[in-house]
Design an enzyme around this catalytic site. Structure first.
Site, short mmCIF file in Angstrom:
data_model
loop_
_atom_site.label_atom_id
_atom_site.label_comp_id
_atom_site.label_asym_id
_atom_site.label_seq_id
_atom_site.Cartn_x
_atom_site.Cartn_y
_atom_site.Cartn_z
N HIS A 308 31.58 -55.78 -32.20
CA HIS A 308 32.24 -56.84 -32.95
C HIS A 308 31.36 -58.09 -32.91
O HIS A 308 30.68 -58.33 -31.92
CB HIS A 308 33.61 -57.17 -32.33
CG HIS A 308 34.50 -57.91 -33.25
ND1 HIS A 308 34.47 -59.28 -33.35
CD2 HIS A 308 35.42 -57.48 -34.15
CE1 HIS A 308 35.34 -59.66 -34.25
NE2 HIS A 308 35.93 -58.59 -34.76
N ASP A 366 39.75 -51.03 -34.76
CA ASP A 366 39.73 -49.85 -35.63
C ASP A 366 39.57 -48.55 -34.86
O ASP A 366 39.66 -47.47 -35.45
CB ASP A 366 38.60 -49.98 -36.66
CG ASP A 366 38.89 -51.11 -37.62
OD1 ASP A 366 40.04 -51.20 -38.07
OD2 ASP A 366 37.98 -51.90 -37.91
#
Ligand code: CMC
Length: 431
Positions: A308, A366
């Site tokens: 991320h 996710d």
């Protein structure tokens, strides 16, 4: 913005500029470079905005090193445990938790606006039946500006409010209709006696020949997924919505732009890509092969659902989702889901691997969401639409905040031009 007492000195040649430094309530200080070009005749260079704050905001804060996500100051863990999606929507939009009466009124308004203009059904029918639901959503949400003319004037606070309520309440209907359309099943109208998450599940899974009994555990899991995706400060799609909105574009066009951006596989599309990857890996013994590929500089493969831009620690949303996955799969009697086994083993292997450790790559939101959504009966193509419908409130809250900002300017980045300098045109016969 408060007056600065701190300054950064920047020397360019024989000129020294004093640039104000602002201290936020959380996070690193910010250097104000707005007068840099006027005073120093230079631009800054920051592709991907890795060091650039594009706005000031009071909505969401992420401490990437500590793995903390706050909405209006409340942790995402506490919100998913004690609150629910519509209350979080109210919080994001208004800045404070609602009183019981305010919540009731808000829920009533959202519930009463879930139907779509009947003519919009024809719009859906223009798509090929195998169209990706994200393609349908991008088109249909953009087309709302052709159906709801009375909420396009962004200078009128009342119209902004109406457009916001319309989008939050109609987005589940649009996503469910996109799903039904792709399955060749008739659309299911929303039901006002159901809560937000149950209504969405019913619109997706009921048919005219068979009613769908919503299981409260699945409805709670769905609500948590909505809540976990509600906002995430200045990510790519939110910045897209802000940039589109900065030109004065209508709210439906701005949110359609956000949906288009979210679709990309390194953003909201990663949930679909992650589940496809788990499927491709198939069995735990193949994990080392895929970890090796993810580390190979000559291979474009990445571990989807890992890494991320901001989190350099566990994504707190992934922590909640992992627990949720266990609960949902147990309820459905599929605890031994092979994808969950591969996911858990892959997570453990990556967290032990020096490459992932050094680069601080952890599972993101996710990584587990697809497993839960698939277990609920959604095909992979519906994962990103569910992300989009959840994130609509975040986009709207950020868009409204931007319009209320007296410093609002059209977004217009500069560039480091590397092309040809001015040159003369050569006639085709002389080239
Ligand atoms: N697998 C393998 N290597 C990776 C991964 C990954 N998933 N993510 C980053 N890296 C490596 C990357 O190759 C780079 O290595 P090096 O420094 O040697 O060049 C380093 O880590 C830094 O990566 P980056 O791409 O420069 O970092 P970024 O901040 O630009 O990208 C990201 C963040 C999310 C796009 C990236 O981690 C990624 O592509 N992850 C997979 C897709 C994914 O799961 N996306 C969902 C994000 S969370 C949901 C959302 O908010 O949209």
């Amino acid at each position: 913005m408060s007056d600065s007492k701190k300054f950064a000195s920047l020397t360019i040649g024989d000129k020294t500029l004093e640039l104000p430094i602002y201290s936020p309530t959380e996070g690193p200080d910010v250097i104000d470079i707005r007068k840099l070009y006027a005073q120093g005749d230079v631009f800054t260079y920051d592709p991907g905005f890795t060091s650039t704050a594009a706005c000031d905001s009071t909505i969401t804060y992420i401490d990437g090193a500590a793995g903390i996500l706050l909405h209006r100051g409340y942790t995402i863990g506490e919100l998913t445990e004690k609150s629910h999606y519509l209350e979080v929507c109210y919080l994001l939009l208004n800045g404070e938790l609602p009183s019981a009466e305010e919540l009731e009124h808000f829920e009533y308004r959202i519930t009463r606006h879930t139907m779509l203009h009947e003519q919009m059904m024809n719009f859906f029918r223009g798509f090929r039946r195998d169209a990706h639901p994200m393609a349908i959503m991008t088109g249909v949400v953009g087309a709302m500006s052709a159906f709801y003319h009375d909420s396009l004037d962004i200078t009128d606070p009342q119209q902004r409010e109406v457009a916001s309520v319309r989008m939050i309440s109609k987005m589940p209907t649009i996503a469910a209709m996109a799903f039904k359309y792709s399955k060749g099943q008739p659309f299911v109208y929303p039901s006002n006696d159901l809560d937000f998450a149950s209504n969405f599940l019913r619109m997706c899974f009921a048919t005219p020949v068979e009613e769908y009994e919503v299981d409260p555990i699945l409805s709670r899991a769905m609500d948590r997924i909505f809540t976990l995706h509600a906002d995430h400060e200045q990510n790519a799609s939110t910045s897209t919505v802000r940039l589109a909105g900065s030109s004065g574009a209508n709210p439906f066009a701005c949110i359609a732009a956000g949906i288009a951006c979210l679709w990309g596989p390194t953003h909201g599309g990663a949930n679909q890509a992650c589940l496809e990857m788990l499927e491709e890996i198939g069995t735990v013994d193949r994990i080392p092969e895929y970890i090796a590929r993810a580390k190979d500089k000559n291979d474009s493969f990445r571990l989807m659902g890992f890494g991320h831009r901001v989190y350099k620690n566990f994504d707190p949303r992934a922590v909640v989702l992992k627990e949720n996955a266990d609960e949902v799969l147990e309820l459905l009697g599929i605890e031994n889901n092979p994808k969950l086994q591969v996911a858990k083993a892959l997570e453990a292997a990556a967290l032990e691997d020096p490459y992932f450790k050094e680069k601080k790559l952890f599972p993101n939101v996710d990584f587990y969401s697809g497993i839960i959504l698939e277990a609920m009966g959604f095909p992979t193509s519906m994962f990103t639409p569910i992300f989009a419908l959840s994130r609509t409130v975040g986009w709207i809250a950020q868009w409204k905040e931007m319009l209320d900002d007296p410093q609002l300017k059209i977004g217009r980045p500069r560039q480091l031009y590397q092309g040809e300098s001015q040159r003369d045109y050569v006639d085709v016969e002389d080239r």
